[in-house]
Each structure stands twice: as C-alpha cells, then as structure tokens.
Enzyme design. Sequence first.
Site, PDB file in Angstrom:
ATOM      1  N   ASN A   9       1.433   7.456   6.700  1.00  0.00           N
ATOM      2  CA  ASN A   9       2.515   6.740   6.344  1.00  0.00           C
ATOM      3  C   ASN A   9       3.333   7.712   5.775  1.00  0.00           C
ATOM      4  O   ASN A   9       3.177   8.237   4.523  1.00  0.00           O
ATOM      5  CB  ASN A   9       2.618   5.584   5.343  1.00  0.00           C
ATOM      6  CG  ASN A   9       3.840   5.105   5.211  1.00  0.00           C
ATOM      7  OD1 ASN A   9       4.850   5.354   5.787  1.00  0.00           O
ATOM      8  ND2 ASN A   9       3.807   3.992   4.202  1.00  0.00           N
ATOM      9  N   LYS A  11       6.606   7.600   5.483  1.00  0.00           N
ATOM     10  CA  LYS A  11       7.781   7.243   4.388  1.00  0.00           C
ATOM     11  C   LYS A  11       8.944   7.857   4.900  1.00  0.00           C
ATOM     12  O   LYS A  11       9.148   8.207   6.121  1.00  0.00           O
ATOM     13  CB  LYS A  11       7.592   7.281   2.847  1.00  0.00           C
ATOM     14  CG  LYS A  11       6.044   6.682   2.625  1.00  0.00           C
ATOM     15  CD  LYS A  11       5.599   6.341   1.026  1.00  0.00           C
ATOM     16  CE  LYS A  11       4.296   5.833   0.837  1.00  0.00           C
ATOM     17  NZ  LYS A  11       4.228   5.479  -0.119  1.00  0.00           N
ATOM     18  N   HIS A  95       5.230  -3.286   3.752  1.00  0.00           N
ATOM     19  CA  HIS A  95       4.899  -2.202   2.678  1.00  0.00           C
ATOM     20  C   HIS A  95       5.424  -2.648   1.375  1.00  0.00           C
ATOM     21  O   HIS A  95       6.298  -3.126   1.152  1.00  0.00           O
ATOM     22  CB  HIS A  95       4.972  -0.813   3.160  1.00  0.00           C
ATOM     23  CG  HIS A  95       4.668   0.207   2.241  1.00  0.00           C
ATOM     24  ND1 HIS A  95       5.084   0.331   1.098  1.00  0.00           N
ATOM     25  CD2 HIS A  95       3.475   0.997   2.533  1.00  0.00           C
ATOM     26  CE1 HIS A  95       4.350   1.366   0.363  1.00  0.00           C
ATOM     27  NE2 HIS A  95       3.600   1.953   1.405  1.00  0.00           N
ATOM     28  N   GLU A  97       6.933  -1.016  -0.693  1.00  0.00           N
ATOM     29  CA  GLU A  97       8.148  -0.474  -1.061  1.00  0.00           C
ATOM     30  C   GLU A  97       9.299  -1.425  -0.320  1.00  0.00           C
ATOM     31  O   GLU A  97      10.279  -1.390  -0.811  1.00  0.00           O
ATOM     32  CB  GLU A  97       8.431   0.730  -0.456  1.00  0.00           C
ATOM     33  CG  GLU A  97       7.445   1.948  -1.442  1.00  0.00           C
ATOM     34  CD  GLU A  97       6.714   3.026  -0.632  1.00  0.00           C
ATOM     35  OE1 GLU A  97       7.258   3.571   0.171  1.00  0.00           O
ATOM     36  OE2 GLU A  97       6.018   3.731  -1.402  1.00  0.00           O
ATOM     37  N   GLU A 167      -3.166  -2.407  -0.354  1.00  0.00           N
ATOM     38  CA  GLU A 167      -2.709  -1.151  -1.204  1.00  0.00           C
ATOM     39  C   GLU A 167      -2.233  -1.770  -2.280  1.00  0.00           C
ATOM     40  O   GLU A 167      -1.057  -2.384  -2.807  1.00  0.00           O
ATOM     41  CB  GLU A 167      -1.285  -0.882  -0.451  1.00  0.00           C
ATOM     42  CG  GLU A 167      -1.713  -0.255   0.838  1.00  0.00           C
ATOM     43  CD  GLU A 167      -0.562   0.865   1.192  1.00  0.00           C
ATOM     44  OE1 GLU A 167      -0.990   2.074   1.525  1.00  0.00           O
ATOM     45  OE2 GLU A 167       0.643   0.689   1.293  1.00  0.00           O
ATOM     46  N   GLY A 173       1.076   6.554  -4.827  1.00  0.00           N
ATOM     47  CA  GLY A 173       2.136   7.353  -5.327  1.00  0.00           C
ATOM     48  C   GLY A 173       1.806   7.991  -6.756  1.00  0.00           C
ATOM     49  O   GLY A 173       2.634   8.598  -7.366  1.00  0.00           O
ATOM     50  N   SER A 213      -3.052   6.614  -3.078  1.00  0.00           N
ATOM     51  CA  SER A 213      -3.352   7.937  -3.563  1.00  0.00           C
ATOM     52  C   SER A 213      -4.933   8.300  -2.742  1.00  0.00           C
ATOM     53  O   SER A 213      -5.860   8.943  -3.590  1.00  0.00           O
ATOM     54  CB  SER A 213      -3.849   7.844  -5.307  1.00  0.00           C
ATOM     55  OG  SER A 213      -2.535   7.563  -5.702  1.00  0.00           O
TER      56      SER A 213
HETATM   57  P1  13P Z   1      -0.036   7.471  -1.434  1.00  0.00           P
HETATM   58  O1  13P Z   1      -1.086   7.784  -0.549  1.00  0.00           O
HETATM   59  O2  13P Z   1       1.462   8.762  -1.541  1.00  0.00           O
HETATM   60  O3  13P Z   1      -0.226   6.783  -3.080  1.00  0.00           O
HETATM   61  O4  13P Z   1       0.748   6.380  -0.689  1.00  0.00           O
HETATM   62  C1  13P Z   1       0.277   5.107  -0.391  1.00  0.00           C
HETATM   63  C2  13P Z   1       0.925   4.252   0.418  1.00  0.00           C
HETATM   64  O5  13P Z   1       1.840   3.855   0.208  1.00  0.00           O
HETATM   65  C3  13P Z   1       0.518   4.303   1.976  1.00  0.00           C
HETATM   66  O6  13P Z   1       1.228   3.419   2.848  1.00  0.00           O
END
Ligand code: 13P
Length: 255
Positions: A9, A11, A95, A97, A167, A173, A213
């Site tokens: 992903n 982003k 997601h 976010e 997740e 992150g 992560s």
């Molecule tokens: P990270 O791998 O940067 O923690 O992000 C995970 C994520 O949100 C994947 O959709």
Amino acid sequence: MRIPFIAGNWKMYKTVHEAVVFVKELKLVVKDVTGVEIVVAPPFTAVHAVAEAVRNTNVGVAAQNLFWEREGAFTGEVSPGMIKGAGAEYVIIGHSERRRLFGETDAIVNRKVIAAIGAGLTPIVCIGETLEERERNETLPVLDRQIKDSLDRLTGDQIAELVVAYEPVWAIGTGRTATAMQAGEAHAHIRQRLRQWFGADAADRCHVIYGGSVKPDNIRELVAEPDVDGALVGGASLEVRSFADIVTRSRPAAV
Ligand code: 13P
C-alpha cells in the site's frame, strides 16, 4: 490451500514516473517467484500506468479507495468501473486512515465492498482496533462489529474471494508490530467468525492478511501463524528491495 498474498500500500507516495520506475524494476526482481500473490496499490494517478507496466506479469494492481456510485456529479470521486477500466483488479477499502481522516464508517465500507464486487474488483477490506480499544480489552468485539457490518449482505462465495486485512491501528507506521502471537490470535478469531457467519468453505478460502509495520525481518514469523495469509505493507513497500524481500520470505518454503 491459500497461497500467501503480499500487497504494497503506497498510500500518498510516488508520482506516475516514480511508480513506473518502481514496478519496472520489481517485475524483473520477482519474475521467477511463484506461490505468492503480489500486488501493488499506487495512488489513483498512477494506477493505469502501473497496470500497463505490469501487464502479463505476476504483479497485480490495486486502487486504494473507490466511491460506490457508477457515475454522476461526485466531484473528486472515482467509480469501481473506472478503476477496473484503468487496469486494477483489487481495491483497498476501509483503511484505518480513511476511517480516521475521512469519516468512513462500517456502513460506508460495506457499500464500497458491494460496489467493488459488482464491478469485478477484489476488495481488500481493512479492519483493526485502536490502541485505546486494545487497552480496554475490546479488540475482539471491535473486530466482530467491523466484520459483521463491513461484510453485511455478502454471500459465502463472495467472502471466499475477498481479502480481509487485519491492521491494528497502533501498529501502523509506528514500527510497533503486533507480535506473531497477537496477530495469530486476532486472525484465528477473524477466521472463526467468518466460519460461523459465512460457512466453512468461505472461511477456508478467504485470505486474512496482516498489516502494521511489516518488514523483511518480521514477515516470516507472522506468516508462520496458521491464519496469517500474507501482509499489507506500507512503508517497507516503497523500496523495491525490501518489498521483494518480504515477498520471497512469505513463501512457506522460504529459508
Ligand atoms: P506500515 O507498514 O507503514 O506500518 O503501514 C501499514 C499499512 O497501513 C498498510 O496498509
């Protein structure tokens, strides 16, 4: 038998040019990799160019969001058919976010999931608890609500084809990965609920992947958990080397 599913992903990272340079390199690096499904999710602007660059390879393409309507006066939105037409086969939906920053609820996620399936896209549906919810011991009830409401009205056959991404919000992150045990427990619970609500066949075929992560040095222990079928990778998917390492290390035979 579920083969590992590894999706990157991206982003809000990478211009069209950067995205195409990335996948041109990636497809060479992973061209002989079998037994793992590999997907990248660029921003909308790069979906078509990336899909063209990976056509007829073992790399698939996902969008990161969609709107449920087919077309109309919805400024700034992108329909399932447009995404499909741009060459993507998958779409990430719900997601954390998007839930946190853009107000997406389980009901909205559900409408998007149904629209995606209707257009022939495979949804990658994200669920997961916040840190406060985990600390209040609410992880499992939160997951139950998200599964029930986000996947409402789906048939067992539709569940069998989709990807659920667990997740935990506190692991995204932050560099703070769920331990393999924490992930394994949540995944086993999700699988059990899928079995209970959608049937054994649906639960056995549905991919339940972990996100938060994920790095080359923790992917092996995560996928060693019986109900962890792969990963949704954020930060570590932005470099070809680390993403390709995660892909190759996710295979059961990987050493
Ligand atoms: P990270 O791998 O940067 O923690 O992000 C995970 C994520 O949100 C994947 O959709």
